[in-house]
Design a protein around this motif. Sequence first.
Motif, PDB file in Angstrom:
ATOM      1  N   GLY A 395      42.206 109.834 -64.443  1.00  0.00           N
ATOM      2  CA  GLY A 395      42.457 108.203 -63.818  1.00  0.00           C
ATOM      3  C   GLY A 395      42.376 108.255 -62.206  1.00  0.00           C
ATOM      4  O   GLY A 395      42.665 107.145 -61.898  1.00  0.00           O
ATOM      5  N   ASN A 396      41.905 109.172 -61.384  1.00  0.00           N
ATOM      6  CA  ASN A 396      41.815 108.917 -60.016  1.00  0.00           C
ATOM      7  C   ASN A 396      40.436 109.523 -59.625  1.00  0.00           C
ATOM      8  O   ASN A 396      40.431 110.496 -58.684  1.00  0.00           O
ATOM      9  N   PRO A 397      39.406 109.084 -59.899  1.00  0.00           N
ATOM     10  CA  PRO A 397      37.858 109.436 -59.585  1.00  0.00           C
ATOM     11  C   PRO A 397      37.693 109.130 -58.308  1.00  0.00           C
ATOM     12  O   PRO A 397      37.097 110.019 -57.610  1.00  0.00           O
ATOM     13  N   SER A 400      42.148 107.909 -54.804  1.00  0.00           N
ATOM     14  CA  SER A 400      42.907 106.755 -54.097  1.00  0.00           C
ATOM     15  C   SER A 400      44.621 107.250 -54.316  1.00  0.00           C
ATOM     16  O   SER A 400      45.290 106.727 -53.391  1.00  0.00           O
ATOM     17  N   PHE A 401      44.609 108.092 -55.098  1.00  0.00           N
ATOM     18  CA  PHE A 401      46.346 108.206 -55.417  1.00  0.00           C
ATOM     19  C   PHE A 401      46.410 109.905 -55.124  1.00  0.00           C
ATOM     20  O   PHE A 401      45.541 110.508 -55.409  1.00  0.00           O
ATOM     21  N   GLU A 402      47.772 110.191 -54.729  1.00  0.00           N
ATOM     22  CA  GLU A 402      48.203 111.323 -54.511  1.00  0.00           C
ATOM     23  C   GLU A 402      49.729 111.467 -54.840  1.00  0.00           C
ATOM     24  O   GLU A 402      50.344 110.504 -54.737  1.00  0.00           O
ATOM     25  N   PHE A 427      43.745  96.887 -62.544  1.00  0.00           N
ATOM     26  CA  PHE A 427      44.620  97.920 -63.282  1.00  0.00           C
ATOM     27  C   PHE A 427      44.063  99.488 -63.154  1.00  0.00           C
ATOM     28  O   PHE A 427      42.963  99.636 -63.227  1.00  0.00           O
ATOM     29  N   HIS A 428      45.092 100.274 -62.942  1.00  0.00           N
ATOM     30  CA  HIS A 428      44.720 101.778 -63.124  1.00  0.00           C
ATOM     31  C   HIS A 428      45.772 102.256 -63.800  1.00  0.00           C
ATOM     32  O   HIS A 428      46.893 102.163 -64.139  1.00  0.00           O
ATOM     33  N   THR A 429      45.204 103.461 -64.658  1.00  0.00           N
ATOM     34  CA  THR A 429      46.191 104.244 -65.544  1.00  0.00           C
ATOM     35  C   THR A 429      45.849 105.730 -65.195  1.00  0.00           C
ATOM     36  O   THR A 429      44.883 106.106 -65.258  1.00  0.00           O
ATOM     37  N   THR A 453      52.232 109.341 -68.537  1.00  0.00           N
ATOM     38  CA  THR A 453      51.415 108.061 -68.051  1.00  0.00           C
ATOM     39  C   THR A 453      51.733 107.165 -67.116  1.00  0.00           C
ATOM     40  O   THR A 453      53.167 106.798 -67.069  1.00  0.00           O
ATOM     41  N   VAL A 454      51.060 106.719 -66.174  1.00  0.00           N
ATOM     42  CA  VAL A 454      51.565 105.729 -65.010  1.00  0.00           C
ATOM     43  C   VAL A 454      50.505 104.468 -65.166  1.00  0.00           C
ATOM     44  O   VAL A 454      49.308 104.823 -65.097  1.00  0.00           O
ATOM     45  N   GLN A 455      51.240 103.411 -65.590  1.00  0.00           N
ATOM     46  CA  GLN A 455      50.305 102.113 -65.552  1.00  0.00           C
ATOM     47  C   GLN A 455      50.536 101.458 -64.119  1.00  0.00           C
ATOM     48  O   GLN A 455      51.736 101.071 -63.997  1.00  0.00           O
TER      49      GLN A 455
END
Length: 703
Positions: A395-397, A400-402, A427-429, A453-455
Motif C-alpha cells: 500500500g505504499n508505492p 509517502s509513508f514511513e 483513501f489509503h490502505t 491493516t491501517v486505513q
Amino acid sequence: FFPPQVLLLACAEDLECVPGFQQKVFYIEKPFEFTEDQLVLNLNFDDCKGNNKLNFEVSNPDFTVQGDGSLVALKNVSEVGRAFFVHARSEHAEDMAEIFIVGAKEKHGALKEILKLEGNSVIPRQKRAILATPILIPENQRPPFPRLVGKVIRSEVTEGAKFRLSGKGVDQDPKGIFRINEITGDVSVTRTLDREAIASYELEVEVTDLSGKTIDGPVRLDIFVIDQNDNRPMFKEGPYVGHVMEGSATGTTVMRMTAFDADDASTDNALLRYNILKQTPSKPSPNMFYIDPEKGDIVTVVSPVLLDRETMESPKYELVIEAKDMGGLDVGLTGTATATILIDDKNDHPPEFTKKEFQATVKEGVTGVIVNLTVGDRDDPATGAWRAVYTIINGNPGQSFEIHTNPQTNEGMLSVVKPLDYEISAFHTLLIKVENEDPLIPDIAYGPSSTATVQITVEDVNEGPVFHPNPMAVIKQENIPVGSVVLTVNATDPDTLQHQTIRYSVYKDPAGWLDIHPTNGTIGTTAVLDRESPFVQDNVYTALFLAIDSGNPPATGTGTLHITLEDVNDNVPSLYPTLAKVCEDAKDLRVVVLGATDKDLHPNTDQFKFELSKQSGPEKLWRINKLNNTHAQVVLLQNLKKANYNIPISVTDSGKPPLTNNTELKLQVCSCKKSKMDCSASDALHISLSLVLLSLLSLLCKS
C-alpha cells in the motif's frame, strides 16, 4: 600407625617425666572404613602427678577417648578428613596430640615432614647430649601464661651449665614468645599463638658454661602450632551474580560459589561444605536450585517448563548460601553470602498487534506522525526479544509513508513523509508487519497477529493556486518604455473539484517598476527599468506576485519573477582622480595618471578616449598621453607658478552611439621646501584657464 617408640629419643629410665602426651603425633593409614567401637590407637598421657581429673576431647565427634587412653570410633565412619586432634587436660597439665589420616605412600613422607629428620635428626648423635623433641602447641590457648609446653633434656650433667634458646620467637621478631629455664630446660610459651599468623617456629637450643661459651649444641628445636577451628569461612569474591537462560535443561550449571577458610587446609577445620539456606522468591518452586556441597556449583533442579521467565513472579532469585567448615558438621563455623541469579530472556514470544485494524485521518499537504500502532510482547523489555521492528509490506508505492519504532513504548509511529493529495486519492490502505530485533527461537513463528491493516482517510484542504512555471524568467532591455508588457503569468488551482476563480496582485516589487492585471495576470512596467539600479543584482531584478483563490477562507500561492536586464549605453564615463598636486619647481612634470570607469557593460565601456579642450594663448601648458584602454597621463610642458589651475578634459566611451563626459581636473601648484608641500597660498590666486579665456573673449568683442 607408627608405634610410640619411633619417637622416643632416649631410654625411659634415663629421662625425667615430661608432662603431656608421651607421643604427640600419630599417622594412621586410612582404612576403607572405621567400624563402631573399633580401637584406633592407644594414647599415653601423663601429667607426672597421677593424672587426677584427666579428661579427653576429640575434635572429630565420630571418635572418643576412653579413660585408659583408647581412641575408638563411635560409629561406622568412612570419611574423617585428613587430620584431627585430641586434647587432654588434668588437674596439673594439658596437652594436644594430632592424628593424621594418610595413604600408605604418604606415611613415611609425612613423618619426616613433622620431625624434619632429613639433615636435622633429633636423635642424639654421638658426643651430643641435648635431646630436643618437636613441641606441638595448640593455638588460641587461654591464660595463665607462661605455660609449660615442653622440655629439653641433656644427658650429661655439667656443673654451671645453662640452656640457651634462640631464634625467631625468642630473640628475633616476634621476640619473647618462647623462653627456656636455664637450669631445667623447661620450655614455656608466654602468650597465645595464632597458627594463621605463624604456623611453626624453628629455634636453636644450646648449652653454655658460666662464661657463656657454648659447650654443646646448637640443636634444632621445632615448635609446631596446632590448628584450631578459629576462622569462619568467608566469601571474598562478591558480589555473586549468575545468569541462566529461561527454559534451560534440568542440571544446567549457573555459577560457582567459593569460600575461603584461613584454618589449616589439611584439616577438617578448613574442609568446607555448601548449602542453600534460603531462596527468594519461593515460587514457582521453593527449590529452584541446588548447590554441590563440595564444589559450590549452583545448578537448576526444576524442569524447563517451570524455568519460564514470563510466568515467574520475578526473573531474579536471591539465594543465601552457607559455607560450613568441619566438613559441614554441626560443630563447624559458618559464613554466608547472597547469590543473585537472573533468568535471562529468550525470544519465545512474538510481538502481536493489539488490534487487527487501525484508523488514521490526515489533511492533504501535511506531513508527520498520523497514528501510533500498539503491540504486546511478553519478552524482556530490555532486550532485542522485545524491541519491535515495523515494516510496510503493501500500500505504499509512492513511498509517502514511513514507520519507526518508539524506543520507550515500542509502538510503531506511522508518518506521512510526502504530502498527500486529496484530489489524487482520498483513501489509503497499508498492510504492516511487526517483528523483533532478535530472531525467534526455532520452534516459535510469527502468526497472523503480527500483521495489521491501517486505513487512512485524506481530508480535503483549500490549497493555494500554483504558478506555472515557478520561478518565471524573462529577458528585457533596460529603459524600455513605461507600460511595456513584461509577461503574462499562469496560475492554476489544485482544488479542481471546487471550481474557484483566481485573482492576481503584486506582493514584492522593490523598485516599484511593475504592476499586474488582477484577472488575466499580465505584468507591465510602471517605470523605467534601470540595470544600474541598486535593486538589480547580477543584472537580474526579482519581484514576487500572489495568486489568490475565491475559497473561504481564500488560499494564496506565491510566484517569483526574475527579469534579466540587457545593458544600454545610458551612462557617461567618469574620471578619477579629480585633484592633482605638483611642486612649482618639480623636475618630473608628469603630474597625474587619470582613470575612467563606466556603469555600463562591455562593449559600452572601454576603450576610453581622453582629450584636452583647446588651449589658447601663445604657448601650451600641458598635454595628455594615453597609457592604455582605461588610463591616460597628464604632463606639464613647463613649470608653473604657484596657483590653482582647472584643466578641461573630455572622456568618451566605446558605446554605439558613444557618450562623452566633459569634466575638469583641478591642479594645485605648490611650493615645496624641505620635503614639505605648501599649497595654502595657491587657493587665494584662483587662476583659472577658463576665466582667462572668457576675459579675452570679452575684450575682443568690445573691440
